[in-house]
Design a protein around this motif. Structure first.
Motif, PDB file in Angstrom:
ATOM      1  N   ARG A 169       5.618   6.199  -6.034  1.00 50.90           N
ATOM      2  CA  ARG A 169       6.372   7.242  -6.430  1.00 50.90           C
ATOM      3  C   ARG A 169       7.350   7.899  -5.314  1.00 50.90           C
ATOM      4  O   ARG A 169       8.465   8.216  -5.445  1.00 50.90           O
ATOM      5  CB  ARG A 169       5.371   8.254  -6.846  1.00 50.90           C
ATOM      6  CG  ARG A 169       4.426   7.783  -7.837  1.00 50.90           C
ATOM      7  CD  ARG A 169       3.505   9.047  -8.187  1.00 50.90           C
ATOM      8  NE  ARG A 169       2.690   9.133  -6.928  1.00 50.90           N
ATOM      9  CZ  ARG A 169       2.043  10.113  -6.753  1.00 50.90           C
ATOM     10  NH1 ARG A 169       1.865  10.997  -7.795  1.00 50.90           N
ATOM     11  NH2 ARG A 169       1.199  10.384  -5.688  1.00 50.90           N
ATOM     12  N   ALA A 170       6.782   7.652  -3.897  1.00 56.26           N
ATOM     13  CA  ALA A 170       7.718   7.944  -2.809  1.00 56.26           C
ATOM     14  C   ALA A 170       8.725   6.835  -2.657  1.00 56.26           C
ATOM     15  O   ALA A 170       9.778   7.593  -2.240  1.00 56.26           O
ATOM     16  CB  ALA A 170       6.615   8.362  -1.676  1.00 56.26           C
ATOM     17  N   ALA A 171       8.277   5.682  -2.644  1.00 60.61           N
ATOM     18  CA  ALA A 171       9.212   4.547  -2.118  1.00 60.61           C
ATOM     19  C   ALA A 171      10.377   4.518  -3.111  1.00 60.61           C
ATOM     20  O   ALA A 171      11.650   4.304  -2.370  1.00 60.61           O
ATOM     21  CB  ALA A 171       8.401   3.460  -2.116  1.00 60.61           C
ATOM     22  N   LEU A 172      10.089   4.836  -4.282  1.00 59.23           N
ATOM     23  CA  LEU A 172      11.190   4.684  -5.124  1.00 59.23           C
ATOM     24  C   LEU A 172      11.845   5.995  -6.081  1.00 59.23           C
ATOM     25  O   LEU A 172      12.413   5.876  -6.836  1.00 59.23           O
ATOM     26  CB  LEU A 172      10.767   3.620  -6.287  1.00 59.23           C
ATOM     27  CG  LEU A 172      10.126   2.194  -6.076  1.00 59.23           C
ATOM     28  CD1 LEU A 172       9.595   1.549  -7.216  1.00 59.23           C
ATOM     29  CD2 LEU A 172      11.098   1.485  -5.153  1.00 59.23           C
TER      30      LEU A 172
ATOM     31  N   ARG B  13      -1.890  -4.215  -9.324  1.00 57.08           N
ATOM     32  CA  ARG B  13      -2.511  -5.656  -9.459  1.00 57.08           C
ATOM     33  C   ARG B  13      -3.949  -5.474  -9.666  1.00 57.08           C
ATOM     34  O   ARG B  13      -4.455  -6.254 -10.412  1.00 57.08           O
ATOM     35  CB  ARG B  13      -2.087  -6.347  -8.011  1.00 57.08           C
ATOM     36  CG  ARG B  13      -0.697  -6.909  -8.278  1.00 57.08           C
ATOM     37  CD  ARG B  13      -0.734  -8.260  -7.190  1.00 57.08           C
ATOM     38  NE  ARG B  13      -0.812  -7.662  -5.932  1.00 57.08           N
ATOM     39  CZ  ARG B  13       0.168  -7.563  -4.958  1.00 57.08           C
ATOM     40  NH1 ARG B  13       1.415  -7.316  -5.309  1.00 57.08           N
ATOM     41  NH2 ARG B  13      -0.203  -7.057  -3.775  1.00 57.08           N
ATOM     42  N   ASP B  14      -4.585  -4.600  -8.778  1.00 56.39           N
ATOM     43  CA  ASP B  14      -6.006  -4.968  -8.860  1.00 56.39           C
ATOM     44  C   ASP B  14      -6.501  -4.321 -10.367  1.00 56.39           C
ATOM     45  O   ASP B  14      -7.223  -4.953 -11.140  1.00 56.39           O
ATOM     46  CB  ASP B  14      -6.824  -3.801  -7.905  1.00 56.39           C
ATOM     47  CG  ASP B  14      -6.470  -4.564  -6.402  1.00 56.39           C
ATOM     48  OD1 ASP B  14      -6.170  -5.733  -6.507  1.00 56.39           O
ATOM     49  OD2 ASP B  14      -6.758  -3.812  -5.373  1.00 56.39           O
ATOM     50  N   TYR B  15      -5.826  -3.294 -10.748  1.00 57.29           N
ATOM     51  CA  TYR B  15      -6.157  -2.577 -11.923  1.00 57.29           C
ATOM     52  C   TYR B  15      -5.910  -3.339 -13.114  1.00 57.29           C
ATOM     53  O   TYR B  15      -6.874  -3.381 -13.978  1.00 57.29           O
ATOM     54  CB  TYR B  15      -5.443  -1.251 -12.259  1.00 57.29           C
ATOM     55  CG  TYR B  15      -6.104  -0.265 -13.279  1.00 57.29           C
ATOM     56  CD1 TYR B  15      -6.820   0.586 -12.800  1.00 57.29           C
ATOM     57  CD2 TYR B  15      -5.628  -0.413 -14.526  1.00 57.29           C
ATOM     58  CE1 TYR B  15      -7.385   1.535 -13.781  1.00 57.29           C
ATOM     59  CE2 TYR B  15      -6.141   0.485 -15.491  1.00 57.29           C
ATOM     60  CZ  TYR B  15      -6.899   1.439 -15.103  1.00 57.29           C
ATOM     61  OH  TYR B  15      -7.484   2.292 -16.219  1.00 57.29           O
TER      62      TYR B  15
ATOM     63  N   PHE C  46      -0.944   4.009  -8.145  1.00 50.86           N
ATOM     64  CA  PHE C  46       0.258   4.421  -7.206  1.00 50.86           C
ATOM     65  C   PHE C  46       0.584   3.483  -6.274  1.00 50.86           C
ATOM     66  O   PHE C  46       1.830   3.604  -5.865  1.00 50.86           O
ATOM     67  CB  PHE C  46      -0.201   5.612  -6.375  1.00 50.86           C
ATOM     68  CG  PHE C  46      -0.468   6.853  -7.331  1.00 50.86           C
ATOM     69  CD1 PHE C  46       0.155   7.155  -8.507  1.00 50.86           C
ATOM     70  CD2 PHE C  46      -1.013   8.054  -6.625  1.00 50.86           C
ATOM     71  CE1 PHE C  46       0.010   8.419  -9.169  1.00 50.86           C
ATOM     72  CE2 PHE C  46      -1.303   9.462  -7.384  1.00 50.86           C
ATOM     73  CZ  PHE C  46      -0.849   9.524  -8.627  1.00 50.86           C
ATOM     74  N   THR C  47       0.213   2.259  -5.996  1.00 47.79           N
ATOM     75  CA  THR C  47       0.438   1.377  -5.073  1.00 47.79           C
ATOM     76  C   THR C  47       0.566  -0.021  -5.887  1.00 47.79           C
ATOM     77  O   THR C  47       0.012  -0.200  -6.864  1.00 47.79           O
ATOM     78  CB  THR C  47      -0.354   1.254  -3.909  1.00 47.79           C
ATOM     79  OG1 THR C  47      -1.626   0.604  -4.397  1.00 47.79           O
ATOM     80  CG2 THR C  47      -0.392   2.649  -3.295  1.00 47.79           C
TER      81      THR C  47
ATOM     82  N   ASP D 206       0.784  -1.385   0.001  1.00 53.10           N
ATOM     83  CA  ASP D 206       0.076   0.111   0.026  1.00 53.10           C
ATOM     84  C   ASP D 206       0.848   1.353  -0.040  1.00 53.10           C
ATOM     85  O   ASP D 206       0.307   2.438   0.075  1.00 53.10           O
ATOM     86  CB  ASP D 206      -0.935  -0.022   1.242  1.00 53.10           C
ATOM     87  CG  ASP D 206      -1.906  -1.272   1.062  1.00 53.10           C
ATOM     88  OD1 ASP D 206      -2.332  -1.471   0.037  1.00 53.10           O
ATOM     89  OD2 ASP D 206      -2.113  -1.866   2.173  1.00 53.10           O
ATOM     90  N   GLU D 207       2.248   1.156  -0.128  1.00 46.40           N
ATOM     91  CA  GLU D 207       3.108   2.382  -0.211  1.00 46.40           C
ATOM     92  C   GLU D 207       2.974   3.132  -1.393  1.00 46.40           C
ATOM     93  O   GLU D 207       2.848   2.211  -2.481  1.00 46.40           O
ATOM     94  CB  GLU D 207       4.468   1.992  -0.026  1.00 46.40           C
ATOM     95  CG  GLU D 207       5.168   2.313   1.149  1.00 46.40           C
ATOM     96  CD  GLU D 207       6.620   1.790   1.241  1.00 46.40           C
ATOM     97  OE1 GLU D 207       7.568   2.675   1.414  1.00 46.40           O
ATOM     98  OE2 GLU D 207       6.781   0.621   1.340  1.00 46.40           O
TER      99      GLU D 207
END
Lengths: 397, 78, 327
Positions: free
Chosen positions: B33-36, B73-75, B67-68, B29-30
């Motif tokens: 864009r921020a994480a990477l 996966r869901d999309y 974004f997560t 759920d991260e």
């Protein structure tokens, strides 16, 4: 006969290392061909030639040489082959009697010293033999006047034997060394803050019209044809700079020289630190999709450490865009010898008065840092207004 | 596309954008864009790669749903 | 081994030359009856007679000219110029004739002339008699310029100079005349081509000659107590300059301090620095530096004269700054 020289790829470059020839002696070259690869702190740069003719007398590889060193000669149409020395000698003979003028050596020397590590010749050579990056030695000098001397190089090796010794050999090393780049940025920005009297202006731009236009454009297209807001900003700046050319050029030898074209340097932050601002050539003459393609290609190559020499040599102004996750505003530092940098913050919804009514609008903070030796705030304000106006009419960009 | 195929695609596309990125360290759920540390150009390139790799058309207005990792996966496996 | 003064070594050299070669004679101002302004030729008139020890008028251009003529005619003259400042009056003969004739005659005429001069300051002889002009003469092609700094060189350089077909100038430092040194009787000749390492070291090369040699050796002793091993090079010959020995030393120590009693501007020390920069730039781990005399006419007052000339403390300070600036 014309000389092909080690290009200057920015004010912070003093030397370059020729690591690959992409032509052979006797090959025909034409204006704009990439003929060689030069290693710099900004990565391995594909060097273009801006001569037409037959190339010869290629310099040997893997030598660090000063900017301006002859790398090859180009025989232009109508000339016959001549020995290498002939390319140099006639010019020397034909030189006019020099006019002797008293010039203070001080300013020139201090300018040349910017970014140059204070290191003894012996230590420099030893570092090269051991593959110790000079940047790793900066600030560690124990010699006279803080100069790096032999014992400091030896100490660096014993500190980090593995890290300090870089791979040698003539393989073209794509990518760049963050420490070296940091040192180059430090030198260029230090010089900027010492020499350039900056003035700063900021303004808020209603990005609503542009955002709406973009959404409509992108909705009809697959992702690979979509545009980013950055492209509109780039084009709007290019448009405004056409009207205010005093911001598009260089401060050199005590005066302003307008650039031949509008070649904004687009600041690209590099993964792992550092940044580079290569030129997007003739931005005013390109369509938005063309600019998008150019920008995507440029960002990709900048990060891979694979730019072209003209992209580093030509930027006439710098544009920096913090993007959707960036800060609200930025006040830039001019990259000498340029005379201005335009910065864009993050677009964010804000209360705003439209036609006397309070409304929520996407607002964009734009800033200008400019060289007061060349322009004044009044003109700077007009430039920012010009950018804001252009963004109100995205369909005309 | 099943969830594993989606993850393989995400990994492949991101390898071209952020070679040093370690997806294993990113929570479901991260915000990627921020994480990477992905900027808008990186994110657009991610969308292009996902769209071309999966054959799924991704509208710009749907970007926030991707974004997560969970969102992607869901999309794409929907 | 025997202990001997530099003056006595010079005298022995002249006596041996006069004994060895009947073509050899001495001429100069007060060299006979008075025994030489610095007493070098004392007793030689009595020993060799007025034909071979000739007092001359006070006319340096004439003395030098007569020396050139005698050398051209096949003699082996030893001309003494009282102090090197007076040699300026003889400059035309030295430079235009002695140094040039071999070249102008296409090698038909050699000028095997030896001119000895006293040089240097440190004995309160003031501005007109304290010059160090050996560096000037080293500028002139056709001359050889010797600067003996030890009793051994004072004793043996003269023979080599007389054997040389070119005009040779020997500069004897006035402070050295009273200096004593060990003379090794086993040594019967020295070359006039090479500089010599007078003390080995690893941290810095002190390049010098003449009376600055003992100062550099004293400085090296003092530096050693601070853990700095200085190598001391005695140039011995200023023309032709033996750069190879200097360069080899700099390759070992990577630092170079040149100590020269001449004035700094346009000096032999500048020439040495230029050669090191040219041939060994990438060996240098510190700036090339020099300790020279202050650029003033040498003062008379003792304390001012001492301040104007290179001193041991100046050499130590300059060397320390180059080797370990923090300490």
């Amino acid at each position: 006969m014309a000389d092909f020289l080690m290009p200057s790829l920015g004010a912070d470059m003093e030397t370059g290392k020729l690591v690959q020839w992409l032509v052979k002696p006797g090959d025909r070259v034409k204006f704009g061909d990439v003929v060689a690869v030069v290693e710099t702190h900004k990565g391995a740069i594909d060097v273009e030639i801006f001569l037409d003719g037959v190339i010869d007398n290629l310099a040997p590889l893997d030598q660090e040489v000063p900017v301006g060193t002859v790398l090859a000669t180009v025989r232009q149409s109508g000339e016959t082959a001549a020995p290498a020395v002939a390319a140099v000698a006639p010019a020397a003979v034909a030189a006019p009697v020099p006019v002797i003028t008293e010039v203070s050596a001080e300013p020139a020397r201090s300018a040349a010293n910017v970014g140059r590590i204070r290191i003894s010749p012996a230590a420099r050579q030893r570092a090269q033999q051991l593959g110790v990056e000079l940047a790793a030695l900066a600030g560690r000098g124990t010699g006279e006047g803080g100069a790096v001397c032999l014992r400091d190089v030896e100490a660096a090796v014993s500190r980090h034997p593995a890290e300090a010794t870089a791979a040698t050999g003539s393989d073209v090393h794509r990518g760049f060394d963050p420490a070296q780049m940091r040192q180059a940025i430090a030198a260029a920005m230090g010089r900027s803050k010492r020499e350039i009297p900056h003035y700063y202006l900021t303004d808020s731009i209603d990005f609503g019209a542009a955002a709406q236009w973009l959404a409509a454009w992108n909705a009809e297209r697959p992702p690979e044809q979509r545009l980013l807001p950055a492209v509109l900003l780039l084009k709007a700046c290019a448009r405004a700079l056409l009207a205010y050319p005093q911001f598009n050029g260089f401060y050199e030898d005590g005066g302003f020289r307008a650039a031949a074209g509008i070649h904004p340097g687009w600041a690209v932050s590099l993964r792992g630190g550092g940044l580079v601002a290569p030129a997007i050539h003739d931005a005013d003459r390109q369509t938005l999709p063309q600019l998008m393609t150019a920008m995507r290609d440029l960002v990709q190559r900048a990060r891979a450490g694979s730019l072209r020499s003209s992209e580093l040599a030509d930027p006439s102004i710098t544009l920096t865009n913090l993007g959707e996750r960036g800060a609200e505003s930025v006040l830039g530092v001019i990259y000498p010898p340029q005379v201005a940098i335009i910065g864009f913050g993050r677009v964010q919804p804000r209360p705003w008065v439209v036609d006397g009514q309070l409304a929520v609008r996407p607002l964009l903070n734009v800033s200008l840092a400019a060289d007061h030796r060349v322009t004044d705030g009044h003109l700077g304000g007009q430039l920012l207004a010009g950018i804001g106006d252009a963004l109100q009419h995205p369909d005309t960009l | 596309m099943d969830k594993d195929e989606v993850m393989a695609l995400v990994g492949k596309v991101l390898a071209g954008i952020a070679p040093e990125a370690d997806l294993a360290g990113v929570g479901d759920d991260e915000d990627l864009r921020a994480a990477l540390d992905l900027d808008s150009m990186d994110f657009l390139n991610l969308i292009i790669g996902l769209s071309q790799g999966s054959g799924v058309a991704i509208a710009e207005k749907d970007y926030p749903r991707l974004f997560t990792l969970q969102g992607i996966r869901d999309y794409l496996s929907a | 081994m025997s202990t001997i003064t530099y003056r006595e070594a010079c005298r022995q050299a002249i006596r041996a030359a006069l004994q060895a070669d009947p073509r050899c004679f001495v001429m100069g101002e007060d060299v006979g009856r008075y025994g030489g302004c610095y007493g070098v030729t004392k007793g030689l008139l009595e020993e060799f007679g007025p034909q071979r020890i000739r007092d001359t008028p006070l006319a340096e251009n004439g003395i030098a000219g007569a020396g050139v003529g005698a050398a051209l005619a096949g003699l082996r003259p030893i001309v003494e110029i009282m102090t090197c400042n007076f040699s300026l009056l003889a400059l035309d003969q030295i430079m235009n004739n002695a140094a040039s004739l071999a070249h102008m005659s296409g090698g038909q005429f050699a000028v095997p002339l030896v001119i000895r001069m006293a040089t240097g300051g440190g004995r309160q002889l003031a501005a007109q008699h304290s010059h160090s002009l050996e560096g000037w003469y080293a500028h002139i092609p056709g001359l050889k310029v010797l600067v003996p700094a030890t009793v051994e060189d004072a004793r043996h350089m003269l023979a080599a100079a007389l054997a040389d077909p070119n005009p040779v100038l020997i500069f004897e430092h006035i402070v050295l005349y009273n200096a004593e040194g060990e003379l090794d009787e086993a040594v019967s000749a020295v070359d006039i081509e090479h500089a010599k390492v007078r003390r080995s070291g690893t941290d810095i090369s002190l390049v010098t000659y003449g009376n600055s040699l003992p100062k550099c050796l004293a400085a090296a002793d003092e530096l050693a107590t601070a853990g700095i091993q200085a190598e001391v090079i005695d140039l011995r010959v200023l023309r032709p300059l033996d750069s190879a020995t200097v360069i080899a030393s700099v390759r070992r120590t990577h630092r170079c301090l040149i100590v020269d009693e001449g004035w700094r501007s346009g000096s032999i020390s500048a020439e040495i620095a230029a050669r090191v920069a040219d041939e060994a730039l990438y060996e240098l781990d510190a700036p090339l530096r020099r300790v020279c005399s202050a650029e003033v006419p040498v003062p008379y007052a003792a304390h001012m004269e001492a301040a104007a000339l290179p001193q041991v403390a100046d050499i130590v300070a300059a060397a320390r700054a180059l080797v370990s600036p923090a300490g």
